[in-house]
Design an enzyme around this catalytic site. Structure first.
Site, mmCIF file in Angstrom:
data_model
loop_
_atom_site.group_PDB
_atom_site.id
_atom_site.type_symbol
_atom_site.label_atom_id
_atom_site.label_comp_id
_atom_site.label_asym_id
_atom_site.label_seq_id
_atom_site.Cartn_x
_atom_site.Cartn_y
_atom_site.Cartn_z
ATOM 1 N N GLY A 147 0.834 -1.204 0.000
ATOM 2 C CA GLY A 147 0.000 0.000 0.000
ATOM 3 C C GLY A 147 0.864 1.249 0.000
ATOM 4 O O GLY A 147 1.838 1.376 -0.751
ATOM 5 N N GLY A 148 0.502 2.174 0.894
ATOM 6 C CA GLY A 148 1.214 3.448 0.952
ATOM 7 C C GLY A 148 2.678 3.268 1.273
ATOM 8 O O GLY A 148 3.532 4.078 0.871
ATOM 9 N N GLY A 197 20.850 11.583 -32.516
ATOM 10 C CA GLY A 197 20.371 12.137 -31.246
ATOM 11 C C GLY A 197 21.031 11.479 -30.053
ATOM 12 O O GLY A 197 21.253 12.111 -29.014
ATOM 13 N N ALA A 198 21.368 10.200 -30.216
ATOM 14 C CA ALA A 198 21.993 9.492 -29.096
ATOM 15 C C ALA A 198 23.366 10.096 -28.786
ATOM 16 O O ALA A 198 23.787 10.156 -27.629
ATOM 17 C CB ALA A 198 22.111 8.014 -29.415
#
Ligand code: HXC
Length: 511
Positions: free
Chosen positions: A168-169, A403-404
């Site tokens: 959970g949390g 771009g790499a």
């Protein structure tokens, strides 16, 4: 006063853990008790415990009849290799390590002390999550922990070690930490457990399949490091702490200088084949470059096409980012970009210089990548490098395309020192791909001889090793054997680098 002290000592002796059955169960699962874990984590006799007397003040089933001291979490301060850390260890034998108001207040206390004193915080997590009977007080407790973690982010190192359930949390605390360790078979990290999953969707899944260490280490990327047992895990946390600064205002601990600025590494040329597409293990390269061949790798089994590791060069801690030609030919994809971006930001926040080892054919093409946001994730890496103000050294081993190339700490995004091996090819794309685009109308694939000639011509003109250096985008072309020495000299050259940024609340990294 003396009576109180005697009572105190007795209390400390008595508080080992919860009831016998709960202790036996913990042992049957192969788990250690909270205090045993702290003993493994911290230097001998260094632990000072706080708020041992604290107990819950709530009512409800099981709470009315039991008000154990500690309230299921042990907090305090100790040392690791003589350096102060703050810790909390949840005790599953007390109400399943669940978090109520008192338990939460204790964790908040050590988070506050760690922040005020500029010390790392280490949480040993073993918890059923929000204590159901304490209702909104438990939720409020979690919120206060998360708020403190975020406020301390980038100021003190935060380490979360999941040694049992973290449901959970409770799962958000490890998720907010800088480093999240998990132990196989016992650690379970999920927002909703298998029962809820089955109730909601009908899907039947085991705890391990849903939120085990393997899942988070290989698929979700939530776990930074995975270990087979608690002893190895806690020893590795100690190693990590030895590499980290205590806070963002202090340097990482420096060990003895090894004379790396004259250290020749001829094996490097053997490890890396000259042919741009032949695979090799980037970790073997890193092993040659760093002191004692030792490094602390993050996300070893997630996004394996990029390697991120902390290590030392001539005693100084550096963050190494390297493409891994052994996996997916070393391409960048959305996961690799995310992994490296987070690592770069951690190093930048804590003043750790970056060494980027480049051998990358580009970004991975394809609909899955595009549709799942490779642009957004690639932009995260770009953003992380662009905003990093720590000393930055780029070494291009072989290819660096498109771009790499830009993203992997090129000169254009702010690298301070850019080095390249004689095997470097830095270009928009490789020769074959370039010919296919430039001469598309001539259909070069139909005439292999002509295609080869065109590719050779392109390679000669645009892919030769001095192309980038002649244009000032590479500072030097180095003999591979001198790479360790060159990095060591670069670190000395860049020591004390300052790069003020304009005042603003914060940037808007494309998350
Ligand atoms: C109160 C809890 C508890 C909880 C466990 N216990 N979780 N008590 N609140 N959340 C108690 C059990 O009643 C039991 O008490 C003891 O701890 C040991 O638990 P077991 O169930 O016997 O252990 P095990 O079989 O190992 O199972 C562990 C578990 C399971 C998988 C964690 O206990 C479980 O599912 N717990 C609930 C998980 C959960 O839903 N938590 C709330 C999530 S919501 P006795 O007396 O019998 O020994 C949440 C919201 C926060 O956290 C949101 C913040 C943003």
């Amino acid at each position: 006063m003396r009576e109180l002290t005697a009572e105190n000592a007795e209390l400390k002796r008595a508080i080992v853990a919860g009831d016998r059955a709960a202790v036996r169960r913990q042992r049957d699962l192969g788990k250690h008790l909270a205090r045993e874990r702290l003993a493994m984590l911290l230097d001998e006799d260094s632990f000072t415990e706080l708020e041992i007397h604290r107990r819950h003040q709530s009512q409800g089933p099981k709470l009315d009849e039991r008000r154990p001291f500690t309230d299921g979490v042990i907090i305090g301060s100790g040392t690791i290799e003589g350096r102060r850390v703050f810790v909390y260890a949840q005790d599953f034998t007390v109400f399943g390590g669940s978090l109520g108001a008192a338990h939460a207040a204790k964790i908040q206390k050590v988070l506050d002390l760690a922040t005020k004193t500029g010390s790392p915080i280490i949480g040993l997590v073993d918890s059923g999550g929000a204590r159901i009977q304490e209702g909104v007080q438990a939720l409020d407790g979690y919120g206060g922990i998360f708020r403190r973690q975020v406020a301390a982010s980038g100021m003190i190192p935060q380490i979360s070690v999941v040694l049992g359930p973290s449901a959970g949390g409770a799962a958000y605390s490890p998720a907010l930490a800088d480093f999240t360790f998990m132990v196989r078979d016992t650690a379970r990290l999920y927002l909703t457990g298998p029962d809820v999953v089955e109730a909601v969707s009908g899907e039947r899944v085991s705890h391990e399949e849903l939120g085990g260490a393997t899942v988070h280490g290989e698929r979700s990327g939530v776990a930074t490091v995975v270990h087979a047992d608690e002893g190895d895990c806690l020893a590795d946390v100690r190693y990590l702490v030895s590499l980290l600064p205590s806070n963002n205002m202090e340097p990482a601990p420096v060990t003895a200088v090894r004379g790396a600025s004259r250290d020749m590494r001829p094996r490097l040329a053997e490890i890396v084949p000259a042919e741009p597409n032949r695979p090799y293990d980037m970790k073997a390269v890193i092993g040659e470059l760093v002191d004692d061949g030792e490094f602390f790798e993050v996300h070893e089994d997630w996004a394996r096409n990029v390697v991120c590791a902390l290590a030392r060069v001539d005693g100084e801690v550096v963050g190494v980012v390297g493409n891994q030609p052994m996996v997916l030919a070393g391409v960048l994809d959305r996961r690799a970009a995310q992994k490296a971006a987070r690592f770069v930001r951690f190093c930048d926040a804590f003043g750790i210089p970056l060494v980027t080892l480049v051998d990358v054919p580009g970004f991975l093409p394809g609909t899955e990548q595009e549709h799942e946001g490779v642009i957004r994730h690639g932009a995260q890496l770009l953003y992380a490098y662009c905003e990093a103000t720590v000393p930055r050294i780029q070494v291009v081993l072989r290819k660096a395309y498109g771009g790499a190339y830009i993203v992997m700490d090129s000169r254009s995004v702010g690298s301070d020192l850019s080095l390249a091996w004689p095997t470097n090819q830095i270009a928009v794309m490789g020769a074959e791909a370039a010919v296919n685009v430039l001469y598309a109308k001539e259909k070069p694939a139909g005439d292999p001889d002509r295609a080869r000639l065109l590719a050779e011509d392109y390679a000669e003109r645009f892919l030769h090793s001095r192309y980038a250096a002649e244009r000032g985008l590479v500072d030097d072309i180095i003999d591979p054997a001198t790479t360790r020495a060159s990095i060591a000299r670069g670190l000395v050259m860049l020591r004390g680098k300052r790069e003020p940024r304009p005042r603003r609340k914060h940037g808007n990294i494309p998350l």
